[in-house]
Design an enzyme around this catalytic site. Structure first.
Site, mmCIF file in Angstrom:
data_model
loop_
_atom_site.group_PDB
_atom_site.id
_atom_site.type_symbol
_atom_site.label_atom_id
_atom_site.label_comp_id
_atom_site.label_asym_id
_atom_site.label_seq_id
_atom_site.Cartn_x
_atom_site.Cartn_y
_atom_site.Cartn_z
ATOM 1 N N GLU A 6 -18.581 -10.947 24.753
ATOM 2 C CA GLU A 6 -17.312 -11.578 24.366
ATOM 3 C C GLU A 6 -17.239 -13.023 24.868
ATOM 4 O O GLU A 6 -16.771 -13.905 24.167
ATOM 5 C CB GLU A 6 -16.108 -10.776 24.908
ATOM 6 C CG GLU A 6 -15.879 -9.451 24.200
ATOM 7 C CD GLU A 6 -15.518 -9.610 22.725
ATOM 8 O OE1 GLU A 6 -15.176 -10.728 22.291
ATOM 9 O OE2 GLU A 6 -15.593 -8.617 21.988
ATOM 10 N N CYS A 162 -11.439 -10.953 4.449
ATOM 11 C CA CYS A 162 -10.318 -11.894 4.435
ATOM 12 C C CYS A 162 -10.793 -13.226 5.031
ATOM 13 O O CYS A 162 -10.302 -13.695 6.047
ATOM 14 C CB CYS A 162 -9.150 -11.311 5.238
ATOM 15 S SG CYS A 162 -7.615 -12.172 4.942
ATOM 16 N N CYS A 169 -9.868 -10.278 -2.073
ATOM 17 C CA CYS A 169 -8.662 -9.427 -2.072
ATOM 18 C C CYS A 169 -8.860 -8.144 -2.876
ATOM 19 O O CYS A 169 -8.352 -7.085 -2.492
ATOM 20 C CB CYS A 169 -7.472 -10.198 -2.611
ATOM 21 S SG CYS A 169 -7.043 -11.598 -1.585
ATOM 22 N N CYS A 172 -10.287 -5.503 -0.745
ATOM 23 C CA CYS A 172 -9.719 -5.397 0.605
ATOM 24 C C CYS A 172 -9.076 -4.032 0.838
ATOM 25 O O CYS A 172 -8.250 -3.581 0.047
ATOM 26 C CB CYS A 172 -8.690 -6.509 0.780
ATOM 27 S SG CYS A 172 -7.884 -6.442 2.369
ATOM 28 N N CYS A 178 -0.463 -6.080 1.821
ATOM 29 C CA CYS A 178 -0.561 -7.523 2.049
ATOM 30 C C CYS A 178 0.516 -8.289 1.283
ATOM 31 O O CYS A 178 0.548 -8.306 0.065
ATOM 32 C CB CYS A 178 -1.946 -8.007 1.635
ATOM 33 S SG CYS A 178 -2.139 -9.774 1.893
HETATM 34 FE FE1 SF4 Z 1 -6.683 -10.913 3.156
HETATM 35 FE FE2 SF4 Z 1 -4.524 -9.864 2.034
HETATM 36 FE FE3 SF4 Z 1 -6.555 -10.603 0.512
HETATM 37 FE FE4 SF4 Z 1 -6.794 -8.474 2.131
HETATM 38 S S1 SF4 Z 1 -5.442 -8.666 0.374
HETATM 39 S S2 SF4 Z 1 -8.300 -10.111 1.823
HETATM 40 S S3 SF4 Z 1 -5.546 -9.134 3.875
HETATM 41 S S4 SF4 Z 1 -5.277 -11.938 1.773
#
Ligand code: SF4
Length: 367
Positions: A6, A162, A169, A172, A178
């Site tokens: 880390e 992201c 998206c 995701c 979101c």
């Molecule tokens: Fe990021 Fe929202 Fe797109 Fe997912 S849906 S990649 S959290 S902006």
């Protein structure tokens, strides 16, 4: 091991860290081994990784655990941050959750991006109000039974899905939660209704922004439709690094075994590049003429060196995080053995091979 990785990963890419991490863990596999290391050894291993105080603090902290805490690592984020030098809020949360299973969140650059998008937080993401809010969210969201995995997954989501410029998206796993994505979808629906002459819905309260809200985008910088979800996070304008000039002199001599040797001096034990070795160097004021530079450098070297004997080689630029540093490089070949001014000490002569194996910064390697 988590602690070491880390610390090394702060401000540094994984690909760069791997080799350093492996060598470090091989050399000092336990806290006890690290506590016995010298700063010189630590700096030597850290050479080239940057932000040198990290290695120094890691070693100091190991020493503290062994000598003051009976060799027992603190196990909560609060104690880690309170007791160990160099361990900030993020590192404490990471160690406590990954190593000890404490249900505590983490907020790093990746998490900031994901959470700001998930919740449409548009104020400056480095402002105290936003940072506090993000920590509260991270602590509330973290999985109680697998906090380490959850935190690593959240960071990985930011690193791989992201991402800053073109987030994926569609792929995701949290897209249905979101709000930034929802806002983009609403805008698209709004535009298509308008196109086909259908009545348009009234915007939600959440889209309006509330005057003076410390989390909303400032009124002067509203949502920009062309940016989509990458409207978030917002960052304050970056401070320009300050510029600095330093005269540095590569002094060489023929050593007793015939190989060329170079004079190195050690930097002070605190401040920038603490304890590292460098060619004798002198900070310069802006706009100083070359002749004056030579005189000052010759004077700094501390024994009768004719300023005119210093050969100007060229300039080297190195960017530290907050300093745009230019080294004005001179060289001088010495025929005789010289006694050094004690003001320059500690100092030593090294061969080129020894130079590359010593605790020297990337900037000096460039020089
Ligand atoms: Fe990021 Fe929202 Fe797109 Fe997912 S849906 S990649 S959290 S902006």
């Amino acid at each position: 091991a988590v602690w070491v990785s880390e610390i090394m990963l702060q401000q540094t890419q994984v690909a760069t860290v791997i080799d350093y991490y492996n060598r470090w863990m091989q050399k000092w596999p336990t806290l006890q081994a690290l506590a016995q290391a010298s700063l010189e050894e630590v700096n030597k291993l850290w050479a080239g990784l940057g932000y040198y105080s990290r290695g120094k603090r890691l070693q100091e902290a190991a020493r503290k655990v062994v000598s003051e805490l009976d060799g027992r690592m603190p196990r909560t984020a609060e104690d880690l941050q309170k007791l160990l030098p160099g361990v900030g809020r993020y590192t404490a949360g990471a160690i406590a959750s990954i190593s000890y299973g404490q249900a505590t969140g983490v907020v790093d650059g990746n998490v900031i991006r994901v959470l700001c998008r998930l919740r449409c937080i548009g104020a400056d993401s480095s402002s105290p109000a936003v940072i506090d809010q993000l920590w509260d969210m991270a602590n509330a969201l973290v999985d109680r039974s697998r906090p380490g995995d959850f935190n690593q997954a959240l960071m990985e989501l930011g690193a791989t899905v992201c991402v800053p410029k073109a987030p994926l998206c569609g792929e995701c796993p949290v897209k249905q939660h979101c709000q930034a994505r929802r806002r983009v979808e609403k805008e698209l629906a709004f535009a298509s209704r308008k196109l086909f002459g259908k009545p348009t819905p009234v915007p939600d309260v959440e889209d309006c922004g509330v005057g003076g809200c410390p989390l909303c985008p400032p009124a002067a910088e509203p949502w920009d439709s062309s940016l989509g979800v990458t409207n978030f996070p917002r960052k304050a304008a970056k401070k320009q690094p300050r510029t600095a000039r330093t005269a540095t002199c590569v002094l060489e001599r023929r050593g007793c075994h015939g190989a060329l040797e170079y004079l190195m001096v050690q930097r002070p034990s605190s401040g920038l590049l603490a304890g590292l070795w460098e060619f004798p160097s002198l900070p310069l004021t802006q706009g100083l003429q070359e002749e004056k530079q030579r005189e000052m450098l010759a004077d700094h070297l501390g024994w009768p060196v004719m300023a005119g004997a210093l050969r100007l080689i060229g300039e080297v630029v190195h960017i530290f995080s907050h300093i745009h540093q230019t080294y004005v490089v001179y060289s001088l070949h010495l025929d005789e053995d010289v006694t050094l001014d004690p003001a320059l000490s500690p100092s030593c002569w090294v061969t080129e091979e020894e130079f590359h194996a010593s605790a020297v910064s990337t900037a000096m390697k460039k020089v």
